[in-house]
Design a protein around this motif. Structure first.
Motif, PDB file in Angstrom:
ATOM      1  N   ARG A 159     -21.571 -47.176  14.381  1.00 51.91           N
ATOM      2  CA  ARG A 159     -22.807 -47.039  15.173  1.00 51.91           C
ATOM      3  C   ARG A 159     -22.491 -46.781  16.633  1.00 51.91           C
ATOM      4  NH1 ARG A 159     -26.413 -52.059  13.298  1.00 51.91           N
ATOM      5  NH2 ARG A 159     -24.487 -53.045  13.934  1.00 51.91           N
ATOM      6  N   TYR A 160     -21.453 -47.420  17.137  1.00 54.54           N
ATOM      7  CA  TYR A 160     -21.037 -47.196  18.523  1.00 54.54           C
ATOM      8  C   TYR A 160     -20.684 -45.729  18.736  1.00 54.54           C
ATOM      9  CZ  TYR A 160     -18.233 -47.336  22.763  1.00 54.54           C
ATOM     10  OH  TYR A 160     -17.720 -47.076  24.002  1.00 54.54           O
ATOM     11  N   GLN A 161     -19.918 -45.164  17.819  1.00 56.12           N
ATOM     12  CA  GLN A 161     -19.540 -43.759  17.933  1.00 56.12           C
ATOM     13  C   GLN A 161     -20.761 -42.848  17.830  1.00 56.12           C
ATOM     14  OE1 GLN A 161     -16.598 -43.856  14.786  1.00 56.12           O
ATOM     15  NE2 GLN A 161     -14.952 -43.615  16.274  1.00 56.12           N
ATOM     16  N   LEU A 162     -21.727 -43.221  17.001  1.00 63.37           N
ATOM     17  CA  LEU A 162     -22.943 -42.412  16.887  1.00 63.37           C
ATOM     18  C   LEU A 162     -23.739 -42.436  18.184  1.00 63.37           C
ATOM     19  CD1 LEU A 162     -24.202 -43.086  13.256  1.00 63.37           C
ATOM     20  CD2 LEU A 162     -22.736 -41.250  14.107  1.00 63.37           C
ATOM     21  N   ARG A 163     -23.751 -43.573  18.869  1.00 61.51           N
ATOM     22  CA  ARG A 163     -24.450 -43.634  20.164  1.00 61.51           C
ATOM     23  C   ARG A 163     -23.772 -42.717  21.178  1.00 61.51           C
ATOM     24  NH1 ARG A 163     -25.068 -49.099  18.845  1.00 61.51           N
ATOM     25  NH2 ARG A 163     -23.301 -49.730  20.126  1.00 61.51           N
ATOM     26  N   ILE A 164     -22.451 -42.697  21.201  1.00 62.32           N
ATOM     27  CA  ILE A 164     -21.719 -41.816  22.108  1.00 62.32           C
ATOM     28  C   ILE A 164     -22.012 -40.360  21.762  1.00 62.32           C
ATOM     29  CG2 ILE A 164     -19.411 -41.028  22.771  1.00 62.32           C
ATOM     30  CD1 ILE A 164     -18.497 -43.953  22.425  1.00 62.32           C
ATOM     31  N   ALA A 165     -21.970 -40.044  20.470  1.00 59.00           N
ATOM     32  CA  ALA A 165     -22.245 -38.668  20.021  1.00 59.00           C
ATOM     33  C   ALA A 165     -23.670 -38.254  20.384  1.00 59.00           C
ATOM     34  CB  ALA A 165     -22.011 -38.548  18.517  1.00 59.00           C
ATOM     35  N   ALA A 166     -24.609 -39.181  20.263  1.00 57.27           N
ATOM     36  CA  ALA A 166     -26.004 -38.877  20.601  1.00 57.27           C
ATOM     37  C   ALA A 166     -26.133 -38.560  22.089  1.00 57.27           C
ATOM     38  CB  ALA A 166     -26.911 -40.040  20.217  1.00 57.27           C
ATOM     39  N   ARG A 167     -25.412 -39.296  22.926  1.00 62.22           N
ATOM     40  CA  ARG A 167     -25.450 -39.022  24.380  1.00 62.22           C
ATOM     41  C   ARG A 167     -24.869 -37.647  24.667  1.00 62.22           C
ATOM     42  NH1 ARG A 167     -27.502 -38.038  28.694  1.00 62.22           N
ATOM     43  NH2 ARG A 167     -26.368 -38.478  30.598  1.00 62.22           N
ATOM     44  N   ALA A 168     -23.750 -37.312  24.013  1.00 65.79           N
ATOM     45  CA  ALA A 168     -23.155 -35.988  24.205  1.00 65.79           C
ATOM     46  C   ALA A 168     -24.120 -34.905  23.743  1.00 65.79           C
ATOM     47  CB  ALA A 168     -21.833 -35.886  23.447  1.00 65.79           C
ATOM     48  N   ARG A 169     -24.808 -35.152  22.642  1.00 58.62           N
ATOM     49  CA  ARG A 169     -25.747 -34.148  22.134  1.00 58.62           C
ATOM     50  C   ARG A 169     -26.889 -33.922  23.124  1.00 58.62           C
ATOM     51  NH1 ARG A 169     -30.187 -33.865  17.680  1.00 58.62           N
ATOM     52  NH2 ARG A 169     -30.540 -31.653  17.853  1.00 58.62           N
ATOM     53  N   GLU A 170     -27.386 -34.988  23.750  1.00 58.28           N
ATOM     54  CA  GLU A 170     -28.445 -34.846  24.755  1.00 58.28           C
ATOM     55  C   GLU A 170     -27.995 -33.910  25.876  1.00 58.28           C
ATOM     56  OE1 GLU A 170     -29.393 -38.675  26.339  1.00 58.28           O
ATOM     57  OE2 GLU A 170     -30.149 -39.440  24.436  1.00 58.28           O
ATOM     58  N   ILE A 171     -26.771 -34.092  26.321  1.00 61.28           N
ATOM     59  CA  ILE A 171     -26.249 -33.283  27.426  1.00 61.28           C
ATOM     60  C   ILE A 171     -26.057 -31.837  26.989  1.00 61.28           C
ATOM     61  CG2 ILE A 171     -24.321 -33.014  29.037  1.00 61.28           C
ATOM     62  CD1 ILE A 171     -24.008 -36.109  28.874  1.00 61.28           C
ATOM     63  N   VAL A 172     -25.530 -31.645  25.776  1.00 68.60           N
ATOM     64  CA  VAL A 172     -25.337 -30.297  25.242  1.00 68.60           C
ATOM     65  C   VAL A 172     -26.688 -29.603  25.065  1.00 68.60           C
ATOM     66  CG1 VAL A 172     -24.581 -28.993  23.198  1.00 68.60           C
ATOM     67  CG2 VAL A 172     -23.100 -30.760  24.181  1.00 68.60           C
ATOM     68  N   ASP A 173     -27.676 -30.351  24.600  1.00 72.02           N
ATOM     69  CA  ASP A 173     -29.010 -29.778  24.398  1.00 72.02           C
ATOM     70  C   ASP A 173     -29.643 -29.314  25.713  1.00 72.02           C
ATOM     71  OD1 ASP A 173     -28.835 -30.155  21.676  1.00 72.02           O
ATOM     72  OD2 ASP A 173     -30.181 -31.895  21.620  1.00 72.02           O
ATOM     73  N   GLN A 174     -29.162 -29.844  26.834  1.00 73.85           N
ATOM     74  CA  GLN A 174     -29.655 -29.432  28.150  1.00 73.85           C
ATOM     75  C   GLN A 174     -28.922 -28.197  28.668  1.00 73.85           C
ATOM     76  OE1 GLN A 174     -29.219 -32.930  30.592  1.00 73.85           O
ATOM     77  NE2 GLN A 174     -30.749 -34.066  29.428  1.00 73.85           N
TER      78      GLN A 174
END
Length: 112
Positions: free
Chosen positions: A57-72
């Motif tokens: 779950r920790y890794q998924l939270r990090i991946a989700a943050r990276a995805r937010e930035i990539v989506d921008q």
């Protein structure tokens, strides 16, 4: 393993419970995106006995943050670097606050 051991893992943020496919589904992204995060060394999934990637779950939270930035519109390598730097800044601020509390109490700062 007992049932109590298994239930204890439900609260463990670092337990690699998610397959690559499930992790991609949860994040609403592709497996290629998760592989790219691994190549950029943002997250390193654990491997099952069969060699399959497993995410916590920790890794998924990090991946989700990276995805937010990539989506921008930020390139994935830059997004990974931003997430790493944000994490380092958060840790530095936590340590700084710890040192300040220790100094206010007249105690030497703890060593790590």
């Amino acid at each position: 393993m007992t049932a109590d051991d298994s239930f204890g893992r439900l609260d463990d943020d670092d337990y690699p419970a998610y397959t690559m496919g499930r992790a991609a589904e949860i994040l609403g992204t592709t497996q290629a995106f998760l592989r790219a995060l691994g190549e950029a060394r943002l997250i390193t999934p654990l491997r099952s006995a069969g060699g399959h990637r497993r995410y916590s779950r920790y890794q998924l939270r990090i991946a989700a943050r990276a995805r937010e930035i990539v989506d921008q519109g930020t390139p994935i390598e830059a997004a990974c670097r931003i997430v790493i730097l944000e994490d380092q800044l958060e840790e530095a601020q936590r340590l700084n606050a710890e040192y300040r509390r220790a100094a206010d109490r007249g105690n030497p700062p703890p060593t790590s």
